[in-house]
Design a protein around this motif. Structure first.
Motif, short mmCIF file in Angstrom:
data_model
loop_
_atom_site.label_atom_id
_atom_site.label_comp_id
_atom_site.label_asym_id
_atom_site.label_seq_id
_atom_site.Cartn_x
_atom_site.Cartn_y
_atom_site.Cartn_z
N TRP A 93 0.83 -1.21 0.00
CA TRP A 93 0.00 0.00 0.00
C TRP A 93 0.87 1.26 0.00
N LEU A 94 1.91 1.26 0.82
CA LEU A 94 2.79 2.42 0.91
C LEU A 94 3.47 2.70 -0.43
N VAL A 95 4.00 1.66 -1.03
CA VAL A 95 4.72 1.83 -2.31
C VAL A 95 3.78 2.32 -3.40
N LYS A 96 2.55 1.84 -3.41
CA LYS A 96 1.60 2.22 -4.45
C LYS A 96 1.07 3.64 -4.28
N ASN A 97 0.99 4.11 -3.04
CA ASN A 97 0.27 5.36 -2.78
C ASN A 97 1.13 6.54 -2.36
N TYR A 98 2.42 6.32 -2.11
CA TYR A 98 3.26 7.42 -1.64
C TYR A 98 4.60 7.43 -2.36
N PRO A 99 5.16 8.64 -2.56
CA PRO A 99 6.52 8.71 -3.12
C PRO A 99 7.49 8.11 -2.10
N PHE A 116 10.37 -11.63 4.71
CA PHE A 116 10.45 -11.33 3.28
C PHE A 116 11.16 -12.46 2.53
N LYS A 117 11.10 -13.66 3.08
CA LYS A 117 11.82 -14.79 2.48
C LYS A 117 11.17 -15.32 1.21
N SER A 118 9.91 -14.97 0.97
CA SER A 118 9.24 -15.42 -0.25
C SER A 118 9.36 -14.36 -1.34
N HIS A 119 10.04 -14.73 -2.43
CA HIS A 119 10.21 -13.78 -3.53
C HIS A 119 8.92 -13.57 -4.31
N GLN A 120 7.90 -14.37 -4.03
CA GLN A 120 6.62 -14.24 -4.72
C GLN A 120 5.61 -13.41 -3.92
N SER A 121 5.95 -13.05 -2.72
CA SER A 121 5.01 -12.30 -1.87
C SER A 121 4.87 -10.86 -2.36
N LYS A 122 3.72 -10.28 -2.11
CA LYS A 122 3.46 -8.90 -2.52
C LYS A 122 4.39 -7.93 -1.80
N LYS A 155 10.84 -3.31 -5.69
CA LYS A 155 10.63 -2.35 -6.78
C LYS A 155 11.26 -0.99 -6.46
N VAL A 156 11.20 -0.57 -5.18
CA VAL A 156 11.73 0.74 -4.81
C VAL A 156 13.12 0.66 -4.18
N ARG A 157 13.64 -0.55 -4.08
CA ARG A 157 14.96 -0.73 -3.45
C ARG A 157 16.04 0.14 -4.10
N PRO A 158 16.08 0.30 -5.44
CA PRO A 158 17.14 1.13 -6.04
C PRO A 158 17.14 2.58 -5.56
N LYS A 159 16.05 3.05 -5.00
CA LYS A 159 15.98 4.44 -4.53
C LYS A 159 16.69 4.64 -3.19
N LEU A 160 17.01 3.55 -2.51
CA LEU A 160 17.53 3.64 -1.15
C LEU A 160 19.05 3.71 -1.11
N ASP A 161 19.57 4.61 -0.27
CA ASP A 161 21.01 4.68 -0.04
C ASP A 161 21.44 3.67 1.01
N ARG A 162 20.53 3.39 1.96
CA ARG A 162 20.88 2.48 3.06
C ARG A 162 19.72 1.54 3.35
N ILE A 163 20.05 0.29 3.67
CA ILE A 163 19.04 -0.68 4.08
C ILE A 163 19.65 -1.61 5.12
N VAL A 164 18.85 -1.92 6.13
CA VAL A 164 19.28 -2.79 7.22
C VAL A 164 18.25 -3.90 7.40
N GLY A 165 18.71 -5.13 7.47
CA GLY A 165 17.82 -6.25 7.76
C GLY A 165 18.13 -6.81 9.13
N LEU A 166 17.09 -7.03 9.92
CA LEU A 166 17.24 -7.56 11.27
C LEU A 166 16.48 -8.87 11.39
N THR A 167 17.11 -9.88 11.93
CA THR A 167 16.41 -11.14 12.15
C THR A 167 17.21 -12.02 13.10
#
Length: 472
Positions: free
Chosen positions: A114-120, A134-140, A147-159
């Protein structure tokens, strides 16, 4: 409370520096190691020491997003200036929160699309709390964020559970971080390079098995952006005892189980119990092992009460001590509630009353309280009435009581119906943990391997001075 970098544990300071120094990073920290405070400290430094970011998005499980992240900011004096806006709730509530002037915006993972579709998507940094979701590459949610990952300068995954079902899970998680740089851009290439077909029916492959050298090669590819830490290596963890409580069905009940397993159907006059495929059959067999099954009309067929009897014995053996019971299905919850004076853990009031000793028998679904909740003050006995195939849910649910701050030995009981799929689930959980443990070990950080970090620039200035400089 006042918080300085000196107040953090050495391993937490290492985590802070890891995030700061690597635009792409994954912190695989077991429960209790403080991934939230570690990440928030890094965000604070990046925002007000290094001026590299100004707008951060945190994607979290629903309950964690509603409470944990903002509470952690409010808890520490040196983080109170981080303005959090929680974009969770109705559409209007989310829109209002996203329009607020803040440093950190928090959203639940179900609303990423919803966020990606409705906001810059104008965030400088994204933190994905529980990257394994986010382990399923087929999930929405994966497709939207990718889709918007190229716009990011930084990303952190926690698990704490990077590969709950095996190495195949890693591709989507790492791809989301590095856009395919390490494990390839496509899942098919990843599969071909590191796996071979396992279970199949002709040309149809149902599962894949890692090649003999797959683990070593995969860990080598991702080790530069991933670091793992185990709670037992750094924290004073309580003693833990795991116990298997076996129950047996009668000959008649066993015959019913065997017939359902073989024929995928149990006929009843008012509605059959049937399974349409292998996954449905596994689900039905788990239900029957617990003592009741939903029929084709959604009604509950009660088969036996063996696990309820065992639960009664365990509650009696607890001798008045609080017990937390994990159930799998609504009919499990209902049957437990009918027989015992049980209270379901659903909201903050339930959590508070459990932690203050006002609830003697609590029941919960592992998916509803599997992340972020501290329940260790209320008791130290867990009973798994119904088992889960998910290693992630299993480990996270146990970590509600088995964590730093627990003052008693934690006892984890597993009620297993002999000769049923329960036994296979326990074996699967054990085997998955072995595979995941090797991953965590391969990229584990050790304090002795790291020299003292250099003192950071601008550290002499107070937090308040740095904030005013940026906001002015």
């Amino acid at each position: 409370m006042k918080l300085n970098r000196d107040d953090l544990h050495e391993f937490q300071n290492y985590g802070v520096d890891f995030i700061i120094n690597k635009p792409i990073s994954a912190l695989m920290l077991e429960c209790g190691l403080g991934k939230t405070i570690t990440t928030l400290t890094a965000v604070s430094d990046l925002m007000y020491d290094y001026f590299e970011i100004s707008k951060v998005l945190i994607i979290a499980p629903l309950r964690v997003g509603l409470t944990v992240w903002k509470q952690e900011c409010d808890k520490w004096e040196q983080l109170k200036y981080l303005r959090c806006s929680i974009a969770i709730g109705s559409v209007s509530e989310r829109e209002k929160a996203l329009q607020a002037d803040a440093d950190i915006y928090i959203i639940n993972r179900e609303n990423v699309e919803w966020l990606v579709k409705n906001y810059p998507f104008d965030f400088d940094m994204v933190v994905v709390d529980e990257l394994s979701s986010f382990k399923s590459h087929q999930s929405k949610r994966f497709r939207a964020l990718r889709k918007v990952r190229p716009k990011l300068d930084r990303i952190v995954g926690l698990t704490g559970t990077p590969a709950p079902n095996g190495l195949m899970d890693l591709w989507a998680e790492i791809n989301l971080l590095d856009m395919g740089e390490r494990l390839g851009r496509y899942i098919t290439r990843y599969r071909d390079e590191y796996f071979k077909p396992d279970k199949r029916n002709g040309a149809i492959v149902y599962s894949y098995k890692p090649l003999p050298d797959a683990e070593e090669r995969i860990y080598g590819k991702i080790s530069d952006i991933c670091v793992s830490m185990k709670a037992a290596d750094y924290l004073e963890m309580p003693e833990r005892v795991d116990n298997i409580v076996e129950v047996g069905m009668s000959d008649k009940e066993t015959a019913m189980y065997k017939r359902l397993e073989k024929e995928m159907i149990l006929p009843f006059a008012d509605g059959d119990i049937d399974a349409v495929n292998a996954a449905s059959l596994s689900n039905k067999l788990l239900q029957l092992a617990n003592g009741a099954v939903y029929d084709e009309n959604g009604k509950v067929k009660k088969i036996h009460s063996r696990k309820l009897d065992a639960l009664e014995d365990l509650i009696e053996a607890a001798n008045g001590k609080p017990v937390l019971v994990y159930y799998s299905y609504k009919h499990d919850r209902d049957r437990i509630s009918e027989r015992f004076n049980a209270r379901e853990i659903k909201d903050d009031k339930d959590i508070s009353e459990w932690n203050t000793g006002k609830i003697q028998l609590a029941i919960a679904h592992p998916a509803s309280c599997g992340h972020g909740l501290n329940l260790q003050s209320g008791g130290s006995t867990i009973v798994w009435f119904g088992l889960t195939w998910s290693l992630e849910l299993y480990q996270q649910a146990n970590a509600r009581l088995y964590r730093q701050g627990q003052k008693n030995t934690v006892v984890v009981h597993h009620i297993i119906t002999k000769g049923t799929v329960d036994e296979k689930v326990m074996t699967a959980l054990k085997n998955k943990d072995i595979g995941q443990a090797s991953l965590m070990e391969a990229i584990k950080w050790h304090c002795k391997d790291v020299q003292t970090n250099e003192v950071r620039l601008l550290r002499s200035k107070s937090a308040e001075q740095r904030i005013e400089e940026v906001r002015d």
